[in-house]
Design an enzyme around this catalytic site. Structure first.
Site, PDB file in Angstrom:
ATOM      1  N   ASP A   1      29.406 -27.279  -3.561  1.00  0.00           N
ATOM      2  CA  ASP A   1      29.093 -25.864  -3.778  1.00  0.00           C
ATOM      3  C   ASP A   1      30.249 -24.982  -3.331  1.00  0.00           C
ATOM      4  O   ASP A   1      31.177 -25.444  -2.670  1.00  0.00           O
ATOM      5  CB  ASP A   1      27.808 -25.492  -3.020  1.00  0.00           C
ATOM      6  CG  ASP A   1      27.779 -26.014  -1.586  1.00  0.00           C
ATOM      7  OD1 ASP A   1      28.849 -26.309  -1.024  1.00  0.00           O
ATOM      8  OD2 ASP A   1      26.672 -26.128  -1.026  1.00  0.00           O
TER       9      ASP A   1
ATOM     10  N   ASP B   1      16.505 -25.123   6.679  1.00  0.00           N
ATOM     11  CA  ASP B   1      15.359 -24.829   5.818  1.00  0.00           C
ATOM     12  C   ASP B   1      15.107 -25.951   4.807  1.00  0.00           C
ATOM     13  O   ASP B   1      14.321 -25.796   3.887  1.00  0.00           O
ATOM     14  CB  ASP B   1      15.573 -23.487   5.089  1.00  0.00           C
ATOM     15  CG  ASP B   1      16.807 -23.499   4.198  1.00  0.00           C
ATOM     16  OD1 ASP B   1      17.471 -24.566   4.096  1.00  0.00           O
ATOM     17  OD2 ASP B   1      17.116 -22.456   3.583  1.00  0.00           O
TER      18      ASP B   1
ATOM     19  N   HIS C   1      17.448 -27.314   2.800  1.00  0.00           N
ATOM     20  CA  HIS C   1      18.280 -27.315   1.594  1.00  0.00           C
ATOM     21  C   HIS C   1      19.310 -28.428   1.603  1.00  0.00           C
ATOM     22  O   HIS C   1      19.712 -28.915   2.660  1.00  0.00           O
ATOM     23  CB  HIS C   1      18.913 -25.939   1.321  1.00  0.00           C
ATOM     24  CG  HIS C   1      20.036 -25.522   2.219  1.00  0.00           C
ATOM     25  ND1 HIS C   1      20.067 -24.294   2.831  1.00  0.00           N
ATOM     26  CD2 HIS C   1      21.190 -26.132   2.586  1.00  0.00           C
ATOM     27  CE1 HIS C   1      21.190 -24.176   3.531  1.00  0.00           C
ATOM     28  NE2 HIS C   1      21.889 -25.275   3.405  1.00  0.00           N
TER      29      HIS C   1
ATOM     30  N   GLU D   1      18.434 -23.841  -2.307  1.00  0.00           N
ATOM     31  CA  GLU D   1      17.507 -23.256  -1.348  1.00  0.00           C
ATOM     32  C   GLU D   1      16.070 -23.656  -1.687  1.00  0.00           C
ATOM     33  O   GLU D   1      15.778 -24.093  -2.804  1.00  0.00           O
ATOM     34  CB  GLU D   1      17.632 -21.722  -1.393  1.00  0.00           C
ATOM     35  CG  GLU D   1      18.974 -21.194  -0.916  1.00  0.00           C
ATOM     36  CD  GLU D   1      19.137 -21.205   0.608  1.00  0.00           C
ATOM     37  OE1 GLU D   1      18.709 -22.178   1.262  1.00  0.00           O
ATOM     38  OE2 GLU D   1      19.699 -20.235   1.136  1.00  0.00           O
TER      39      GLU D   1
HETATM   40  C1  GLP Z   1      25.605 -25.079   4.150  1.00  0.00           C
HETATM   41  C2  GLP Z   1      26.138 -26.015   3.062  1.00  0.00           C
HETATM   42  C3  GLP Z   1      25.364 -27.297   3.039  1.00  0.00           C
HETATM   43  C4  GLP Z   1      25.268 -27.858   4.433  1.00  0.00           C
HETATM   44  C5  GLP Z   1      24.502 -26.917   5.315  1.00  0.00           C
HETATM   45  C6  GLP Z   1      24.327 -27.438   6.730  1.00  0.00           C
HETATM   46  O1  GLP Z   1      24.528 -24.334   3.734  1.00  0.00           O
HETATM   47  N1  GLP Z   1      26.151 -25.444   1.749  1.00  0.00           N
HETATM   48  O2  GLP Z   1      25.999 -28.215   2.166  1.00  0.00           O
HETATM   49  O3  GLP Z   1      24.648 -29.101   4.405  1.00  0.00           O
HETATM   50  O4  GLP Z   1      25.224 -25.721   5.357  1.00  0.00           O
HETATM   51  O5  GLP Z   1      25.443 -27.121   7.502  1.00  0.00           O
HETATM   52  P1  GLP Z   1      25.771 -27.661   8.942  1.00  0.00           P
HETATM   53  O6  GLP Z   1      26.267 -29.050   8.750  1.00  0.00           O
HETATM   54  O7  GLP Z   1      26.834 -26.745   9.450  1.00  0.00           O
HETATM   55  O8  GLP Z   1      24.523 -27.595   9.732  1.00  0.00           O
END
Ligand code: GLP
Length: 262
Positions: free
Chosen positions: A67, A136, A138, A143
């Protein structure tokens, strides 16, 4: 879904790095789906070390990031291109022309999203997609309420996710719009590996692995994939009701089943 509980976030990433290295050794032209966020940082550091010290090569590999933000210039500190440059690409021998991102700067975002799907297909599809987990539930930027049938498209972030990503933006606002692989895009990968670390992921992980399939928990879609696995630390595993069973499965796993997979 296979669940492997490891002692620390570093151990999660070390196990994930071994899986990536095994794939690149067996199939040097492998196609990888890559996440951003804080969870995979030690994974990318370990892959960089394996490149420097053990000759692990990305020279024939292709990557597709999950993304990116819409309307954010590639050099912005919050940009996922910049993140990937800093944590992985400048430390390994991946040809930059084969490091792909959904084009958040495209004048026509739907056309850019369709082009991303076409590029993944033209590369032969994703061999392995690595995923982080949002608090959440995702995956990528799908989302809650994202369709399980979704493909790469624009999504609107919820406020919880915008807040979770604020640190990389300093005083600037986190964009509201992103372009992300869809859930069906992720499920079309040959293998899916979800990484989760920290107590703040425990509820989302339990809902993803042991809860019902629900658009409200996008990561629960991984239950539909025949080769999906979770690597998590003890803190993230805390709400899993079958923790002891997952530990027993891992402890009794024959060597042949470990080959290249958790
Ligand atoms: C963002 C990214 C996700 C990732 C998520 C969790 O929203 N788009 O791909 O998995 O954050 O991030 P973290 O690893 O910092 O908790």
């Amino acid at each position: 879904m296979e669940v492997v509980i490891l002692p620390s976030p570093e151990a999660v990433c070390a196990r994930a790095a071994r899986i990536v290295a095994h794939l690149l050794t067996e199939k040097p032209e492998a196609v990888l789906g890559l996440p951003t966020g804080s969870t995979p940082r030690p994974l990318y550091a370990e892959l960089g070390r394996m490149h420097r010290e053990e000759g692990l090569s990305f020279a024939r590999a292709t990557t597709f990031n999950l993304d990116d933000y819409v309307g954010l210039p590639p050099g912005h500190p919050g940009s996922f291109r910049r993140y990937m440059d800093e944590v992985l690409f400048r430390h390994v021998d991946l040809p930059r022309a084969r490091a792909h991102f959904p084009d958040g700067m495209a004048a026509d975002v739907p056309a850019g999203a369709a082009a991303y799907e076409a590029a993944i297909a033209a590369a032969g599809g994703l061999d392995l997609v690595l995923l982080g987990l949002g608090e959440d539930g995702h995956i990528a930027f799908n989302e809650p309420t994202s369709s399980f049938a979704s493909r790469t498209r624009m999504k609107t972030l919820n406020e919880r996710t915008r807040a979770a990503n604020q640190a990389a933006f300093g005083p600037d606002p986190v964009p509201h719009h992103v372009i992300t692989m869809g859930i069906a895009t992720i499920l079309s990968a040959r293998r899916c590996l979800l990484l989760a670390a920290g107590a703040h992921k425990a509820v989302a992980l339990a809902r993803a692995v042991e809860g019902p399939l629900a658009a409200l928990v996008p990561a629960s879609a991984l239950q539909l994939h025949a080769r999906a696995a979770v690597l998590c630390d003890e803190a993230a595993a805390a709400a899993l009701t079958l923790r002891d069973y997952y530990r027993a499965v891992d402890a009794r796993k024959p060597d042949w089943q470990r080959e290249g997979w958790p």
